[in-house]
Design a protein around this motif. Sequence first.
Motif, PDB file in Angstrom:
ATOM      1  N   ALA A  69       1.169  -0.975   0.186  1.00 39.54           N
ATOM      2  CA  ALA A  69       0.430   0.444   0.603  1.00 39.54           C
ATOM      3  C   ALA A  69       0.728   1.228  -0.123  1.00 39.54           C
ATOM      4  CB  ALA A  69      -1.115  -0.357   1.040  1.00 39.54           C
ATOM      5  N   ASP A  70       1.923   1.153   0.169  1.00 37.88           N
ATOM      6  CA  ASP A  70       2.975   2.035   0.351  1.00 37.88           C
ATOM      7  C   ASP A  70       3.603   2.722  -1.107  1.00 37.88           C
ATOM      8  OD1 ASP A  70       4.121   4.549   1.084  1.00 37.88           O
ATOM      9  OD2 ASP A  70       5.934   3.007   2.192  1.00 37.88           O
ATOM     10  N   CYS A  71       2.281   4.118  -1.913  1.00 36.35           N
ATOM     11  CA  CYS A  71       3.547   3.983  -3.388  1.00 36.35           C
ATOM     12  C   CYS A  71       4.289   4.107  -3.529  1.00 36.35           C
ATOM     13  CB  CYS A  71       2.462   4.536  -3.937  1.00 36.35           C
ATOM     14  SG  CYS A  71       0.546   3.874  -4.237  1.00 36.35           S
ATOM     15  N   ALA A  72       4.856   5.383  -2.574  1.00 33.99           N
ATOM     16  CA  ALA A  72       5.944   5.849  -2.420  1.00 33.99           C
ATOM     17  C   ALA A  72       6.542   5.066  -2.268  1.00 33.99           C
ATOM     18  CB  ALA A  72       6.199   7.352  -1.351  1.00 33.99           C
ATOM     19  N   ALA A  73       6.858   3.668  -1.428  1.00 31.27           N
ATOM     20  CA  ALA A  73       8.246   3.290  -1.475  1.00 31.27           C
ATOM     21  C   ALA A  73       8.775   2.703  -2.706  1.00 31.27           C
ATOM     22  CB  ALA A  73       8.010   1.995   0.382  1.00 31.27           C
ATOM     23  N   VAL A  74       7.978   2.850  -3.190  1.00 34.66           N
ATOM     24  CA  VAL A  74       8.517   1.950  -5.065  1.00 34.66           C
ATOM     25  C   VAL A  74       9.014   2.638  -6.102  1.00 34.66           C
ATOM     26  CG1 VAL A  74       7.046  -0.276  -4.246  1.00 34.66           C
ATOM     27  CG2 VAL A  74       6.055   1.856  -5.329  1.00 34.66           C
ATOM     28  N   LEU A  75       8.772   4.032  -5.468  1.00 38.03           N
ATOM     29  CA  LEU A  75       8.915   5.031  -6.598  1.00 38.03           C
ATOM     30  C   LEU A  75      10.315   6.287  -6.137  1.00 38.03           C
ATOM     31  CD1 LEU A  75       5.785   6.520  -7.668  1.00 38.03           C
ATOM     32  CD2 LEU A  75       7.129   4.872  -8.561  1.00 38.03           C
ATOM     33  N   TRP A  76      10.482   6.799  -7.075  1.00 37.57           N
ATOM     34  CA  TRP A  76      11.971   7.842  -5.935  1.00 37.57           C
ATOM     35  C   TRP A  76      11.566   9.139  -7.110  1.00 37.57           C
ATOM     36  CZ3 TRP A  76      15.794   9.591  -9.537  1.00 37.57           C
ATOM     37  CH2 TRP A  76      16.426   9.265 -10.302  1.00 37.57           C
ATOM     38  N   GLY A  77      12.233  10.008  -6.342  1.00 36.75           N
ATOM     39  CA  GLY A  77      12.325  11.473  -6.977  1.00 36.75           C
ATOM     40  C   GLY A  77      11.449  11.784  -6.541  1.00 36.75           C
ATOM     41  N   PRO A  78      11.450  13.663  -5.891  1.00 39.78           N
ATOM     42  CA  PRO A  78      10.505  13.953  -5.501  1.00 39.78           C
ATOM     43  C   PRO A  78       9.239  13.820  -6.081  1.00 39.78           C
ATOM     44  CG  PRO A  78      12.217  15.627  -4.997  1.00 39.78           C
ATOM     45  CD  PRO A  78      12.733  14.628  -6.053  1.00 39.78           C
ATOM     46  N   ASP A  79       9.199  15.169  -7.225  1.00 41.62           N
ATOM     47  CA  ASP A  79       7.909  15.075  -8.202  1.00 41.62           C
ATOM     48  C   ASP A  79       7.630  14.281  -7.809  1.00 41.62           C
ATOM     49  OD1 ASP A  79       9.395  17.894  -8.117  1.00 41.62           O
ATOM     50  OD2 ASP A  79      10.269  17.940 -10.027  1.00 41.62           O
ATOM     51  N   LEU A  80       8.221  12.763  -8.618  1.00 39.83           N
ATOM     52  CA  LEU A  80       7.425  11.599  -9.003  1.00 39.83           C
ATOM     53  C   LEU A  80       6.503  11.215  -7.467  1.00 39.83           C
ATOM     54  CD1 LEU A  80       6.599   9.526 -10.976  1.00 39.83           C
ATOM     55  CD2 LEU A  80       8.919   8.491 -10.756  1.00 39.83           C
TER      56      LEU A  80
END
Length: 273
Positions: free
Chosen positions: A134-145
């Motif tokens: 459920a943590d989408c931020a954990a699979v992405l990098w880059g503040p804008d994305l």
Amino acid sequence: MRSSSRKRRRTRTPKSDWQLPLLSDMGLRPEQQRLLVIIASALGVVVLAVGLVAVVGSMGTGYLPDRAATAAAGGPGTARPDSFHGWSSPKLFEPINERAKDAKPLTEKELFAGKTLADEKKLTLKLVAQELGADCAAVLWGPDLVEKAADGECTQAARALYTSSDGRYVAQYTLLNLRDAKAADELVAELKAGYRGGWTHALQSEKASFPAGGYTEGGAYALGHYLGVVWIGRADGAEPAPKDDFVSVTLTLRGAEKAVYRRVVAITGQQPS
């Protein structure tokens, strides 16, 4: 008379290469004109250089010129593709344009039940790692994305890592569960503009991995309120050779989208055309 005319022509001062009519009319001698042209040329180079710096600066901090710069700026786990293509959601996914109409959360069973993906050319991708959270931020990098995913009310992120049966390719599929098709399209636009400064984290596995600094290609596909992200490369990190067919690898990897197609069928009762 002819002899006298020839003598006058022989003694005439030859026209200088630097004697320009406009500058001559201004009363400048040839040597002065030459100096002026040299100075103007030098100033032109300076202006061009300043302009180039301004253009690069206007690209923002998200722009990074190469893989080495990306790794240095973002730290571990911030690899990204060397090329990218993105597509907005097509009409066939309109039945699931809003999560409110497709509210049931994704499950590991529907996403990862198939352990292989195959095409008609005997290319087979084997599942070597999977993750649903459920943590989408954990699979992405880059503040804008990461911020754009949060704005799109991302509630689920699934990742699946594959390797080809011959060990030649590595491929990862990421699926994000967003609020609606508008949010998915906006994430595609964000990646088009800034994929060099933000991407998905690679799943870790002892069976397959993207080589550090290796060449890869990526793409993003809005599928109603979902966003699918593909990431492919050769296992040795080399750029594709004439025998490599990255298009076929991509199409085969997109077989991971079957779960999304099934949801369209569940709502409409018809196979999407």
